[in-house]
Write an enzyme that holds these catalytic residues in place. Structure first.
Site, PDB file in Angstrom:
ATOM      1  N   ASP A  79       0.844  -1.215   0.000  1.00  0.00           N
ATOM      2  CA  ASP A  79       0.000   0.000   0.000  1.00  0.00           C
ATOM      3  C   ASP A  79       0.875   1.260   0.000  1.00  0.00           C
ATOM      4  OD1 ASP A  79      -1.705  -2.072   0.573  1.00  0.00           O
ATOM      5  OD2 ASP A  79      -2.776  -1.017   2.155  1.00  0.00           O
ATOM      6  N   GLU A 345     -11.680  -1.554   1.111  1.00  0.00           N
ATOM      7  CA  GLU A 345     -10.433  -1.131   1.734  1.00  0.00           C
ATOM      8  C   GLU A 345      -9.937   0.195   1.164  1.00  0.00           C
ATOM      9  OE1 GLU A 345      -8.278  -4.736   3.216  1.00  0.00           O
ATOM     10  OE2 GLU A 345      -8.276  -5.170   1.075  1.00  0.00           O
TER      11      GLU A 345
HETATM   12  O1  LIG Z   1      -1.249  -4.853   5.000  1.00  0.00           O
HETATM   13  C1  LIG Z   1      -2.484  -4.424   5.446  1.00  0.00           C
HETATM   14  C2  LIG Z   1      -2.982  -3.274   4.611  1.00  0.00           C
HETATM   15  O2  LIG Z   1      -3.216  -3.740   3.265  1.00  0.00           O
HETATM   16  C3  LIG Z   1      -4.617  -3.624   2.962  1.00  0.00           C
HETATM   17  C4  LIG Z   1      -4.822  -3.182   1.523  1.00  0.00           C
HETATM   18  O3  LIG Z   1      -3.854  -3.709   0.649  1.00  0.00           O
HETATM   19  O4  LIG Z   1      -5.262  -4.854   3.255  1.00  0.00           O
HETATM   20  C5  LIG Z   1      -5.029  -5.911   2.371  1.00  0.00           C
HETATM   21  C6  LIG Z   1      -5.291  -7.233   2.969  1.00  0.00           C
HETATM   22  O5  LIG Z   1      -5.017  -8.134   1.939  1.00  0.00           O
HETATM   23  C7  LIG Z   1      -3.715  -8.673   1.830  1.00  0.00           C
HETATM   24  O6  LIG Z   1      -3.845  -9.982   2.228  1.00  0.00           O
HETATM   25  C8  LIG Z   1      -4.576 -10.778   1.309  1.00  0.00           C
HETATM   26  C9  LIG Z   1      -4.742 -12.129   1.929  1.00  0.00           C
HETATM   27  O7  LIG Z   1      -3.500 -12.619   2.266  1.00  0.00           O
HETATM   28  C10 LIG Z   1      -3.831 -10.824  -0.026  1.00  0.00           C
HETATM   29  O8  LIG Z   1      -4.518 -11.542  -0.953  1.00  0.00           O
HETATM   30  C11 LIG Z   1      -3.693  -9.476  -0.560  1.00  0.00           C
HETATM   31  O9  LIG Z   1      -2.903  -9.533  -1.722  1.00  0.00           O
HETATM   32  C12 LIG Z   1      -3.037  -8.631   0.451  1.00  0.00           C
HETATM   33  O10 LIG Z   1      -3.010  -7.309  -0.022  1.00  0.00           O
HETATM   34  O11 LIG Z   1      -4.476  -7.392   4.140  1.00  0.00           O
HETATM   35  C13 LIG Z   1      -5.258  -7.863   5.194  1.00  0.00           C
HETATM   36  C14 LIG Z   1      -4.485  -8.790   6.080  1.00  0.00           C
HETATM   37  O12 LIG Z   1      -4.013  -9.895   5.376  1.00  0.00           O
HETATM   38  C15 LIG Z   1      -6.486  -8.451   4.548  1.00  0.00           C
HETATM   39  O13 LIG Z   1      -7.562  -8.526   5.435  1.00  0.00           O
HETATM   40  C16 LIG Z   1      -6.702  -7.459   3.475  1.00  0.00           C
HETATM   41  O14 LIG Z   1      -7.608  -7.881   2.489  1.00  0.00           O
HETATM   42  C17 LIG Z   1      -5.118  -2.529   3.862  1.00  0.00           C
HETATM   43  O15 LIG Z   1      -6.509  -2.600   4.084  1.00  0.00           O
HETATM   44  C18 LIG Z   1      -4.307  -2.728   5.115  1.00  0.00           C
HETATM   45  O16 LIG Z   1      -4.134  -1.522   5.812  1.00  0.00           O
END
Ligand SMILES: OC[C@H]1O[C@@](CO)(OC[C@@]2(O[C@H]3O[C@H](CO)[C@@H](O)[C@H](O)[C@H]3O)O[C@H](CO)[C@@H](O)[C@@H]2O)[C@@H](O)[C@@H]1O
Length: 539
Positions: A79, A345
Site C-alpha cells: 500500500d 479497503e
Molecule cells: O497490509 C495491510 C494493509 O493492506 C490492505 C490493503 O492492501 O489490506 C489488504 C489485505 O489483503 C492482503 O492480504 C490478502 C490475503 O492474504 C492478499 O490476498 C492481498 O494480496 C493482500 O493485499 O491485508 C489484510 C491482512 O491480510 C487483509 O484482510 C486485506 O484484504 C489494507 O486494508 C491494510 O491496511
C-alpha cells in the site's frame, strides 16, 4: 437512472440510486446492493444482450508482464500513498517527490504473505521533474527507511496485553503550504501470536494520528518527530463492527479530506464492517436491492442462509471535533455492502465539481456467496459527502479490475491459476491521483510475487462511469511507480538550514533568498527558492 430493457437473462435489474445528497450528519447509508454487484458478472456474460466474453476492456487493467522490474532494495512494498494536502494535491518537497509505503523486510525469516504483521510505514524519494522516460525502470525511487522512530507506534498499546504490533495504511498530509509540518493518520494494529506463530484472537485496530516534520537537503529526505502517537478511533459496535462482534472485523485505512461545502471541517473515510455479531445479523431487502417483481431476485432468507450473511463491508465516516485533529467522532457509514462483500479497503474521497467520488479496493475472495468480481478498484458517485451513491459502471461498482475470467473458480487470492487467470492478482491497493492517474502495487503475476510498485494507469471518471485510457503509456500501462506531484512546496528555511556546504549557503544568499525573510510574500519566497533550485547544481 436509465432503465435497462429487456431484462437480461439470469441477471436482475440494478437498484435505483439517485446520487442525491444528504447532510453528512444524517443517518443515511447508501447501499451497494446484491442487485448492483451482480451486474459485474452480467458485464462479462456473453449470453446477455450487453455482456461480453470477458470483463470489459474499459474496466480492466492491461496485463502486467511477468518480467516486471522491481523497486529494488531490501523491503517489500505494498500500500502506497504520496505526500498530499487534504484536497489530494500531491507535493514535491524542496525538490523531491516523496511517497509512503507499507514495507516489510525481505530477509527476516518470513514470507511475502506474512508481511502484514511486520508492516512498517516506510518512505521513498526521488528528484522532482525528471521526465518519466529518463527515470530508471522502476521509477528511480530511493528507500529512506521507516518514517516513525522504532517503538513509537507501540505506545498506543502501552499497558495492554499485546505482544506484536504493526503499522497499516493511512494518509500523510502536509499541514501548511510553505512549511514542513506533517500529520500521518494510520492504522495501528496489535495482536498476540500462538505457539504456531499465528494470531491468537482478533487483532486490535486503532486509527491513530502522529505529527512530524519533513526535511530535505540537496542529497536526501528525512523526517523528525512522529514520537507522540494519539489513538483516535476504535470501532464502536453501533455503526462499526468490533473485534468482539467479529474476530475477522475490518477497521482501518483512514483517509482525511476537506469538502468545499463544509469549510473548516475535516472528515475521514475509512474501512469498516457494519456492526452486529458475526453470523447473527441478517441482511434485509434493502441490502439485496431488488426491484419489485424482478424475476431474477433472490429471497432474503435464501441469501442469509447461503453464507452471504458473513460479508458486511462498509465505508465509514468520521469528523474531527478539535482543530488539531486529535479528537474525532463517528458518523454513520457512507456506503454498506452487506451480503455483497466483506472488505471495502483504503477508501478515498475525490470531489470533482459537484460530483463526489468514493473510491475503494476489494478482493475477489471477499465477495459474498453468489457474487463475483475481480480484485481491483471499485467506486461510487454522489452529489455530496453523504449521498445515495450510484455504484460506477452500470451500477456494478467495478472501476478497474485485474484481468480475470469470472467463469473460473476464484481460488485463493494469492495463488492464481497460471493456466487460467495468470494476472488475476497482478495488482492491488489502487490509489487515485491527480491527472486521473492510478498507482498500485504488484502482488502476483503468474506465480511470481511482487512487493513492488505497479505500472501507473489512467482512469477517467465521467458521471457514474469510468474508463481506462488504453492510449496511456504502453498499451495503457505507464511507468512502474510513476507517482508524480502536481504541486510544489518549498519550505525555504528548512532548505537553507539543511544546505550542506557554505558555498551553497552563499549561493542561496546571493540568489536573494535571505531578503525574503519578513518582507516578501510567501509567493515571492517560493518563487525565489524555485528559481534557486532550478539553477542549483545537484549531485
Ligand atoms: O497490509 C495491510 C494493509 O493492506 C490492505 C490493503 O492492501 O489490506 C489488504 C489485505 O489483503 C492482503 O492480504 C490478502 C490475503 O492474504 C492478499 O490476498 C492481498 O494480496 C493482500 O493485499 O491485508 C489484510 C491482512 O491480510 C487483509 O484482510 C486485506 O484484504 C489494507 O486494508 C491494510 O491496511
Amino acid at each position: 437512472m436509465a432503465e435497462r430493457l429487456p431484462l437480461e437473462p439470469g441477471y436482475p435489474q440494478p437498484t435505483i440510486h439517485t446520487g442525491a445528497a444528504h447532510d453528512p450528519y444524517e443517518s443515511y447509508t447508501a447501499k451497494w446492493t446484491r442487485a448492483d454487484a451482480r451486474q459485474i458478472k452480467a458485464m462479462s456474460d456473453p449470453n446477455v444482450p450487453t455482456g461480453a466474453n470477458s470483463m470489459p476492456s474499459a474496466l480492466t487493467m492491461p496485463a502486467i508482464p511477468v518480467s516486471f522490474p522491481t523497486i529494488g532494495g531490501t523491503v517489500w512494498v505494498w500500500d502506497t500513498w504520496p505526500l498530499t494536502d487534504a484536497d489530494g494535491n500531491q507535493y514535491s518537497y524542496n525538490g523531491w517527490d516523496v511517497i509512503f509505503c507499507l514495507t516489510a523486510q525481505q530477509n527476516a525469516g518470513y514470507g511475502f504473505d506474512d508481511r502484514h504483521v511486520h508492516a512498517r510505514i516506510g518512505f521513498f524519494y526521488r528528484r522532482t521533474g525528471i521526465p518519466e522516460s529518463r527515470r530508471p525502470v522502476a521509477g528511480g525511487w530511493i528507500y529512506g527507511g521507516n518514517v516513525f522512530p522504532d517503538g513509537a507506534s507501540a505506545q498506543v498499546y502501552t499497558g495492554q496485553p499485546y505482544t506484536q504490533q504493526a503499522e497499516w495504511s493511512g494518509s500523510t498530509r502536509l499541514m501548511q503550504l510553505g512549511g514542513n509540518q506533517l500529520t500521518t493518520f494510520y492504522t495501528d494494529l496489535a495482536f498476540n501470536r500462538d505457539a504456531s506463530g499465528g494470531n491468537i484472537s482478533a487483532p486490535q485496530a486503532t486509527i491513530t494520528k502522529t505529527d512530524g516534520q519533513i526535511h530535505a537537503d540537496f542529497h536526501h529526505v528525512w523526517f523528525t518527530g512522529f514520537t507522540t502517537h494519539t489513538a483516535l478511533l476504535q470501532p464502536d459496535g453501533v455503526y462499526y463492527q468490533t473485534r468482539l462482534q467479529n474476530e475477522f472485523f475490518s477497521f482501518r485505512d483512514p483517509f482525511t479530506f476537506h469538502d468545499p461545502a463544509h469549510p473548516g471541517q475535516t472528515f475521514m473515510v475509512f474501512e469498516g464492517n457494519s456492526a452486529g455479531v458475526r453470523g447473527e445479523t441478517p441482511c434485509d431487502a434493502s441490502d439485496l436491492g431488488y426491484r419489485a417483481n424482478d424475476p431474477y431476485a433472490e429471497t432474503v432468507d435464501a441469501v442469509n442462509t447461503s453464507g452471504a450473511i458473513y460479508q458486511r463491508a462498509n465505508i465509514g465516516l468520521a469528523v474531527a471535533t478539535k482543530p488539531d485533529l486529535s479528537a474525532w467522532k463517528f458518523l454513520p457509514p457512507l456506503v454498506s455492502g452487506n451480503c455483497v462483500n466483506d472488505q471495502t479497503e483504503r477508501p478515498e474521497m475525490h470531489i470533482v465539481g459537484n460530483r463526489y467520488y468514493l473510491l475503494t479496493i476489494s478482493h475477489r475472495t471477499t465477495f459474498a456467496a453468489g457474487i463475483d468480481g475481480p480484485d481491483g478498484a471499485y467506486g461510487f458517485m454522489g452529489y455530496g459527502i453523504r449521498s445515495d451513491y450510484v455504484p460506477l459502471n452500470r451500477n456494478s461498482g467495478l472501476m478497474l479490475g485485474n484481468p480475470t475470467d469470472l467463469n473460473t473458480a476464484a481460488g485463493a487470492d494469492y495463488a492464481p491459476d497460471p493456466s487460467q487467470n495468470p494476472n488475476a492478482f497482478q495488482s492491488y491497493s489502487h490509489y487515485y491521483m491527480p491527472g486521473s492517474l492510478v498507482e498500485s502495487f504488484i502482488d502476483t503475476v503468474q506465480t511470481r510475487r511482487g512487493g513492488t510498485l505497479a505500472p501507473t494507469v489512467q482512469v477517467f471518471l465521467r458521471g457514474a462511469g469510468s474508463s481506462i485510457n488504453l492510449g496511456y503509456g504502453a498499451g495503457g500501462l505507464g511507468g512502474y511507480g510513476d507517482i508524480s506531484p502536481n504541486r510544489i512546496n518549498i519550505d525555504f528555511w528548512d532548505l537553507i538550514q539543511n544546505l550542506s556546504s557554505p558555498t551553497t549557503v552563499s549561493a542561496a544568499l546571493s540568489a536573494g533568498l535571505a531578503t525574503t525573510q519578513g518582507a516578501s510574500t510567501a509567493r515571492a519566497t517560493e518563487q525565489a527558492a524555485r528559481d534557486f533550485l532550478s539553477g542549483a547544481s545537484v549531485n
